[in-house]
Scaffold this active site. Structure first.
Site, short mmCIF file in Angstrom:
data_model
loop_
_atom_site.label_atom_id
_atom_site.label_comp_id
_atom_site.label_asym_id
_atom_site.label_seq_id
_atom_site.Cartn_x
_atom_site.Cartn_y
_atom_site.Cartn_z
N CYS A 125 1.99 -4.01 -0.14
CA CYS A 125 3.31 -3.63 -0.64
C CYS A 125 4.07 -2.97 0.50
O CYS A 125 3.52 -2.14 1.21
CB CYS A 125 3.18 -2.68 -1.82
N ASP A 315 12.07 6.44 -6.56
CA ASP A 315 12.97 5.29 -6.52
C ASP A 315 14.42 5.68 -6.28
O ASP A 315 15.28 4.80 -6.14
CB ASP A 315 12.87 4.48 -7.82
#
Length: 432
Positions: A125, A315
């Site tokens: 990732c 985020d």
């Protein structure tokens, strides 16, 4: 490959509709595997990741039907019906799983309902390692036999999964979601301690309850799930996206604009609202959502540390960094969730941002104005941070590799243009 071109410096004014949460929807969709009846999800965002999950579920034998429309800028009218009447395939192949880590969320439901599952390991990732070993160890506590072979998780259980007392050594959103779904059809009670408390986890729990699951402690760090013999269908509306909300709140602030975010959930935004307020941004709840204003006075820098919910979300780290780059004074941003979450920094520095990274922390010193430049997105949230930088910058900014953006933001250029932004998508191949 598409690019986005922005001519910055225009204060945003108007309204932006907030869609359903991507991260909630990606956990809700696999829940359909737990029943042979129909799960109908409304307020589903139209995103690349949602399509990827739909394709994965379809190859397991799920039939999908999309009803409703997308008028009024939001997607409350869009309803996806998922029916797993018969699961025809318990393998989640690499070609689909590699596109999106959330694909591993089919593991718990398949194992609980079918007694077996073969799921590709998600692989690497861009923003750091997110191992699934916590998922696997917890499923083993529930009686699953798990082997890792040729890049696949091979999981089996004789009879039903058994309830267990699971203590996660660290908070894991995906692990909590996978185990919660598996536990709904297990024999006896499962306790998940140190469970993730993110609104997307709560959304999944509420949906499972609507399907007949017995779950207590929802929203807390300890979940108790009493297994049942079977679940039934349900109708459920996806929670509004708090990260999309926060991103457009920063867009209003960084352009020194005034925007109402229609459909936003004020109660889910506490940490982000606190940070914006400390910077000098006005944020208030409205009957339709929340209003963000930064058209009076200068903004000032503030320190941020990412933490699991209800702390400041990882985020939103990249987006707030851009805002700090245009605020007066210095700010320190500390990332505690992922180890590679500063990959947007070199691109921001090409636009004139003053950022020094020291391990897990970044010192940001505000500048009067960013400058437009060609930049390249490295991941989803980095993409949105570069869009925000372009909105605030002087001159033209070209954001390359916007396929990252399309994984998590719906119709970005349309929503921003409706508030006055000079932004457009450039179709076709271009040099990266």
């Amino acid at each position: 490959m598409d690019r986005i071109r922005i001519h910055g410096g225009v204060p945003l004014k108007g309204t932006i509709a907030i869609g359903g949460a991507k991260n909630a929807a990606l956990a809700l969709m696999p829940a359909c595997l737990l029943t042979d009846q129909t799960l109908a999800l409304s307020n589903l965002p139209h995103l690349v990741d949602i399509t990827t999950m739909a394709n994965l579920l379809a190859q397991h034998g799920v039939t999908l039907a999309l009803n409703g429309d997308s008028r009024h800028g939001g997607h409350t009218g869009r309803v996806l019906e998922l029916t797993a009447g018969t699961i025809t395939n318990t393998t989640a192949p690499y070609d689909l799983v590699r596109k999106m880590r959330a694909s591993v969320l089919v593991l718990g439901p398949l194992l609980a309902r079918c007694g077996q599952a073969k799921v590709s390991l998600p692989g690497g990732c861009a923003i750091g390692t997110r191992p699934v070993d916590l998922h696997l160890k917890a499923l083993e506590q529930m009686g699953a036999e798990i082997e890792l072979q040729e890049g696949y998780i091979n999981a089996r259980v004789k009879g039903r999964l058994k309830g267990a007392h699971i203590i996660f050594p660290q908070i894991t959103v995906g692990g909590t979601e996978n185990l919660m779904m598996a536990a709904t059809l297990a024999e006896g009670e499962t306790v998940i301690a140190n469970a993730a408390r993110e609104p997307e986890v709560t959304d999944l729990a509420l949906c499972l309850v609507a399907m007949g699951a017995k779950i207590s402690g929802i929203g807390s760090g300890t979940l108790r799930i009493e297994g049942v013999d079977r679940l039934h269908g349900a109708e459920y509306s996806v929670v509004p996206d708090r990260i999309e909300t926060g991103t457009y709140a920063v867009a209003a602030a960084i352009t020194r604009g005034d925007v109402e975010l229609v459909g936003a959930r004020f109660d889910l935004m506490e940490a982000v609202i606190k940070t914006l307020t400390e910077c000098g941004v006005s944020v208030e709840e409205t009957p339709r959502g929340m209003r963000v204003k930064a058209d009076t006075g200068d903004l000032v820098g503030t320190d941020i540390m990412t933490e699991p919910y209800p702390g400041f979300p990882t985020d939103m780290q990249a987006q707030l960094m851009v805002l700090m780059a245009t605020a007066k004074g210095a700010s320190m941003i500390t990332e505690t969730i992922f180890e590679n979450r500063f990959m947007h920094v070199p691109e921001l520095m090409r636009m004139g941002a003053r950022v020094n990274v020291h391990g897990a922390s970044a010192i940001v010193r505000g500048v009067p104005r960013l400058s437009g430049a060609p930049v390249m997105a490295t991941d989803l949230r980095a993409s949105s941070s570069l869009i925000l930088a372009g909105l605030a910058a002087e001159g033209e900014t070209i954001v390359n590799r916007v396929y990252h953006l399309d994984r998590g933001y719906e119709r970005v250029e349309e929503k921003l243009a409706a508030c006055g932004a000079q932004i457009e998508r450039l179709k076709g191949d271009a040099a990266e």
